[in-house]
Enzyme design. Structure first.
Site, PDB file in Angstrom:
ATOM      1  N   ILE A   9       0.832  -1.199   0.000  1.00 50.58           N
ATOM      2  CA  ILE A   9       0.000   0.000   0.000  1.00 50.58           C
ATOM      3  C   ILE A   9       0.869   1.253   0.000  1.00 50.58           C
ATOM      4  O   ILE A   9       0.578   2.229  -0.692  1.00 50.58           O
ATOM      5  CB  ILE A   9      -0.948  -0.008   1.212  1.00 50.58           C
ATOM      6  CG1 ILE A   9      -2.011  -1.107   1.046  1.00 50.58           C
ATOM      7  CG2 ILE A   9      -1.619   1.351   1.394  1.00 50.58           C
ATOM      8  CD1 ILE A   9      -2.890  -1.312   2.274  1.00 50.58           C
ATOM      9  N   ALA A  27       3.755   2.852   7.828  1.00 52.23           N
ATOM     10  CA  ALA A  27       4.551   1.688   8.226  1.00 52.23           C
ATOM     11  C   ALA A  27       3.819   0.832   9.246  1.00 52.23           C
ATOM     12  O   ALA A  27       3.218   1.345  10.189  1.00 52.23           O
ATOM     13  CB  ALA A  27       5.900   2.135   8.784  1.00 52.23           C
ATOM     14  N   TYR A  52      -2.000  -5.766  17.148  1.00 48.13           N
ATOM     15  CA  TYR A  52      -2.233  -4.979  15.931  1.00 48.13           C
ATOM     16  C   TYR A  52      -3.493  -4.127  16.067  1.00 48.13           C
ATOM     17  O   TYR A  52      -3.499  -2.934  15.724  1.00 48.13           O
ATOM     18  CB  TYR A  52      -2.355  -5.933  14.742  1.00 48.13           C
ATOM     19  CG  TYR A  52      -2.550  -5.273  13.402  1.00 48.13           C
ATOM     20  CD1 TYR A  52      -1.470  -4.717  12.720  1.00 48.13           C
ATOM     21  CD2 TYR A  52      -3.797  -5.241  12.793  1.00 48.13           C
ATOM     22  CE1 TYR A  52      -1.638  -4.126  11.473  1.00 48.13           C
ATOM     23  CE2 TYR A  52      -3.980  -4.656  11.552  1.00 48.13           C
ATOM     24  CZ  TYR A  52      -2.897  -4.106  10.893  1.00 48.13           C
ATOM     25  OH  TYR A  52      -3.074  -3.519   9.658  1.00 48.13           O
ATOM     26  N   ILE A  95      -6.949  -5.567   1.524  1.00 51.62           N
ATOM     27  CA  ILE A  95      -6.438  -5.005   0.283  1.00 51.62           C
ATOM     28  C   ILE A  95      -5.548  -6.034  -0.416  1.00 51.62           C
ATOM     29  O   ILE A  95      -4.770  -6.747   0.217  1.00 51.62           O
ATOM     30  CB  ILE A  95      -5.643  -3.713   0.552  1.00 51.62           C
ATOM     31  CG1 ILE A  95      -6.492  -2.724   1.371  1.00 51.62           C
ATOM     32  CG2 ILE A  95      -5.182  -3.082  -0.752  1.00 51.62           C
ATOM     33  CD1 ILE A  95      -7.802  -2.309   0.735  1.00 51.62           C
TER      34      ILE A  95
END
Length: 241
Positions: free
Chosen positions: A14, A83, A147, A180
């Protein structure tokens, strides 16, 4: 004169699409990366960005990196904190190292980078900070307590920055991608990937270019009144209230 944009993790996935779109829109782009020299040099050659290797999880490295970018490319007017890493495990098996590393790279890095460009943006009366969160920072995800926490933290961080930067011409916004179609996702087993796609009402994975398009809009003059927003790009897989 072209504005200068920094994209962290800007040479692959991305991040590379964001870098490429901003170059097409006339920005001078500095893309940071952590370790893949081959991909970074290919990115520099193929799309015309300047690449800088340093650890965005290290505050001092970011201070040195931003100083070098501003000396070689120019004052940073757009910062895209893209990042990120994953280190998945069920929480009852998650190590402190896995927790800390993901928080460091995915959340601390946003502070490290933004803090080192913030005063310059204030002094010049213009800035765009765009933080790349995730659908899993909005809804949570099994095996991703680290995360999800980091990506949710980016949203709160951005809202606070929006209040502080507004009177100085700085906007701060979030882009929260869904699933994605990147190299990382293509490594997932086909049956699992199909299961993911089945949960997306649009019936497909997103494209990196679609995230890049949203970032480019938020960086533009036209988006000057959008501040503190979380822009979801997930094919209606998750709709925040």
């Amino acid at each position: 004169m072209s504005k200068v944009a920094v994209v962290t993790g800007g040479t692959r996935g991305i991040g590379r699409s964001i870098s490429e779109r901003l170059v097409k829109d006339g920005y001078k782009v500095a893309a940071t990366y952590a370790g893949n020299d081959e991909a970074a040099q290919a990115c520099a050659k193929e799309i015309g960005v300047s690449v800088f290797k340093f650890d965005v999880g290290d505050f001092d490295a970011c201070a040195e990196g931003i100083a070098k970018i501003e000396a070689e490319v120019g004052p940073v007017e757009v910062l895209v904190n893209n990042a990120g890493i994953t280190w998945d495990a069920p929480f009852h098996k998650m190590s402190k190292e896995a927790w800390q590393k993901v928080i460091n790279v995915d959340l601390d890095s946003a502070f490290n980078m933004t803090r080192n460009v913030w005063e310059g943006m204030r002094d010049r009366g213009f800035g765009r900070v765009i933080n790349i969160s995730s659908i899993n920072g909005q809804k949570g995800q099994f095996t991703q307590a680290n995360y999800s926490a980091a990506k949710a933290g980016l949203i709160g961080f951005t809202k606070a920055l929006a209040y502080e930067g507004a009177k100085k011409g700085i906007t701060s916004n979030v882009v929260a991608p869904g699933y994605i179609d990147t190299e990382m996702l293509q490594a997932v087993k086909p049956e699992i990937l199909q299961g993911i796609i089945a949960t997306i009402p649009n019936g497909r994975l997103g494209k990196p270019e679609e995230i890049a398009s949203m970032v480019a809009y938020l960086a533009s003059e036209e988006a000057a009144f959008i501040n503190g927003a979380t822009m979801t790009v997930n094919g209606a897989q998750y709709i925040a209230g």
